[in-house]
Design a protein around this motif. Structure first.
Motif, PDB file in Angstrom:
ATOM      1  N   VAL A  25      -7.376   1.263  20.865  1.00  0.00           N
ATOM      2  CA  VAL A  25      -6.951   1.887  19.616  1.00  0.00           C
ATOM      3  C   VAL A  25      -7.751   3.153  19.303  1.00  0.00           C
ATOM      4  O   VAL A  25      -7.238   4.048  18.657  1.00  0.00           O
ATOM      5  CB  VAL A  25      -7.081   0.920  18.413  1.00  0.00           C
ATOM      6  CG1 VAL A  25      -5.753   0.639  17.756  1.00  0.00           C
ATOM      7  CG2 VAL A  25      -7.783  -0.350  18.769  1.00  0.00           C
ATOM      8  N   ASP A  26      -8.985   3.211  19.802  1.00  0.00           N
ATOM      9  CA  ASP A  26      -9.834   4.384  19.550  1.00  0.00           C
ATOM     10  C   ASP A  26      -9.333   5.620  20.286  1.00  0.00           C
ATOM     11  O   ASP A  26      -9.766   6.724  19.982  1.00  0.00           O
ATOM     12  CB  ASP A  26     -11.268   4.124  20.027  1.00  0.00           C
ATOM     13  CG  ASP A  26     -11.886   2.904  19.378  1.00  0.00           C
ATOM     14  OD1 ASP A  26     -11.268   2.316  18.486  1.00  0.00           O
ATOM     15  OD2 ASP A  26     -13.002   2.540  19.773  1.00  0.00           O
ATOM     16  N   ARG A  31      -3.898   5.959  28.023  1.00  0.00           N
ATOM     17  CA  ARG A  31      -3.602   4.597  28.462  1.00  0.00           C
ATOM     18  C   ARG A  31      -4.660   4.262  29.507  1.00  0.00           C
ATOM     19  O   ARG A  31      -4.955   5.084  30.380  1.00  0.00           O
ATOM     20  CB  ARG A  31      -2.207   4.483  29.080  1.00  0.00           C
ATOM     21  CG  ARG A  31      -1.071   4.779  28.106  1.00  0.00           C
ATOM     22  CD  ARG A  31      -1.040   3.758  26.970  1.00  0.00           C
ATOM     23  NE  ARG A  31       0.030   4.009  26.038  1.00  0.00           N
ATOM     24  CZ  ARG A  31      -0.095   4.654  24.885  1.00  0.00           C
ATOM     25  NH1 ARG A  31      -1.266   5.132  24.522  1.00  0.00           N
ATOM     26  NH2 ARG A  31       0.936   4.822  24.096  1.00  0.00           N
ATOM     27  N   PHE A  32      -5.241   3.069  29.398  1.00  0.00           N
ATOM     28  CA  PHE A  32      -6.345   2.678  30.259  1.00  0.00           C
ATOM     29  C   PHE A  32      -5.976   1.421  31.031  1.00  0.00           C
ATOM     30  O   PHE A  32      -5.496   0.446  30.457  1.00  0.00           O
ATOM     31  CB  PHE A  32      -7.600   2.415  29.403  1.00  0.00           C
ATOM     32  CG  PHE A  32      -8.772   1.882  30.181  1.00  0.00           C
ATOM     33  CD1 PHE A  32      -9.362   2.616  31.189  1.00  0.00           C
ATOM     34  CD2 PHE A  32      -9.279   0.625  29.899  1.00  0.00           C
ATOM     35  CE1 PHE A  32     -10.444   2.122  31.903  1.00  0.00           C
ATOM     36  CE2 PHE A  32     -10.360   0.119  30.603  1.00  0.00           C
ATOM     37  CZ  PHE A  32     -10.939   0.870  31.603  1.00  0.00           C
ATOM     38  N   GLU A  54      -8.604  14.907  24.526  1.00  0.00           N
ATOM     39  CA  GLU A  54      -9.224  14.113  25.583  1.00  0.00           C
ATOM     40  C   GLU A  54      -8.954  14.728  26.956  1.00  0.00           C
ATOM     41  O   GLU A  54      -9.850  14.814  27.795  1.00  0.00           O
ATOM     42  CB  GLU A  54      -8.723  12.663  25.541  1.00  0.00           C
ATOM     43  CG  GLU A  54      -9.115  11.922  24.288  1.00  0.00           C
ATOM     44  CD  GLU A  54      -8.112  12.050  23.152  1.00  0.00           C
ATOM     45  OE1 GLU A  54      -7.218  12.951  23.188  1.00  0.00           O
ATOM     46  OE2 GLU A  54      -8.218  11.260  22.201  1.00  0.00           O
ATOM     47  N   TRP A  55      -7.721  15.122  27.179  1.00  0.00           N
ATOM     48  CA  TRP A  55      -7.335  15.773  28.438  1.00  0.00           C
ATOM     49  C   TRP A  55      -8.146  17.054  28.634  1.00  0.00           C
ATOM     50  O   TRP A  55      -8.741  17.284  29.685  1.00  0.00           O
ATOM     51  CB  TRP A  55      -5.836  16.072  28.423  1.00  0.00           C
ATOM     52  CG  TRP A  55      -5.355  16.901  29.576  1.00  0.00           C
ATOM     53  CD1 TRP A  55      -5.106  18.239  29.560  1.00  0.00           C
ATOM     54  CD2 TRP A  55      -5.097  16.462  30.903  1.00  0.00           C
ATOM     55  NE1 TRP A  55      -4.687  18.655  30.803  1.00  0.00           N
ATOM     56  CE2 TRP A  55      -4.677  17.581  31.650  1.00  0.00           C
ATOM     57  CE3 TRP A  55      -5.160  15.234  31.543  1.00  0.00           C
ATOM     58  CZ2 TRP A  55      -4.336  17.511  32.985  1.00  0.00           C
ATOM     59  CZ3 TRP A  55      -4.822  15.160  32.886  1.00  0.00           C
ATOM     60  CH2 TRP A  55      -4.410  16.292  33.590  1.00  0.00           C
TER      61      TRP A  55
END
Length: 116
Positions: A25-26, A31-32, A54-55
């Motif tokens: 959720v953070d 997607r991990f 993030e990218w």
């Protein structure tokens, strides 16, 4: 359908290859997936929303290390040291290298701003 909705389509095929989808959720733009024993994963796969912060931070980090070999060596040494300390604790290993990664991202952002 956005990029992350498409990434959700990877969940089942990756599960068949032994990967577990771990919702975070953070990190709404990621997607991990992990493979291996819990907290000792042998494989981590991250799928990011293209052009997300993030990218972009991942690209800044990678590019800075590519153009600053001394930082690359420092990062490699840090990872080896942390791996020896936290062999059985992937979470702490990851947490302990985070400040270094963040500092490199900040250096890269500063360098980018100075070039503008």
């Amino acid at each position: 359908m956005n990029y992350l909705d498409e990434a959700d389509l990877f969940i089942e095929p990756l599960r068949k290859l032994g990967y577990e989808y771990v919702p975070k959720v953070d990190f709404p733009n990621r997607r991990f997936f992990r493979k291996g024993e819990w907290r000792k994963g042998t494989h981590h796969l991250h799928v990011y929303e293209l052009s997300s912060d993030e990218w972009n931070n991942n690209l800044l980090f990678r590019n800075y290390l590519r153009s600053h070999p001394e930082k690359l060596v420092e990062y490699a040494q840090l990872k080896k040291h942390l791996a020896s300390l936290y062999l059985e604790d992937r979470t702490t290993y990851t947490q302990q290298k985070a400040p270094f990664i963040q500092s490199v991202i900040e250096l890269a952002k500063k360098l980018t701003r100075n070039k503008s």
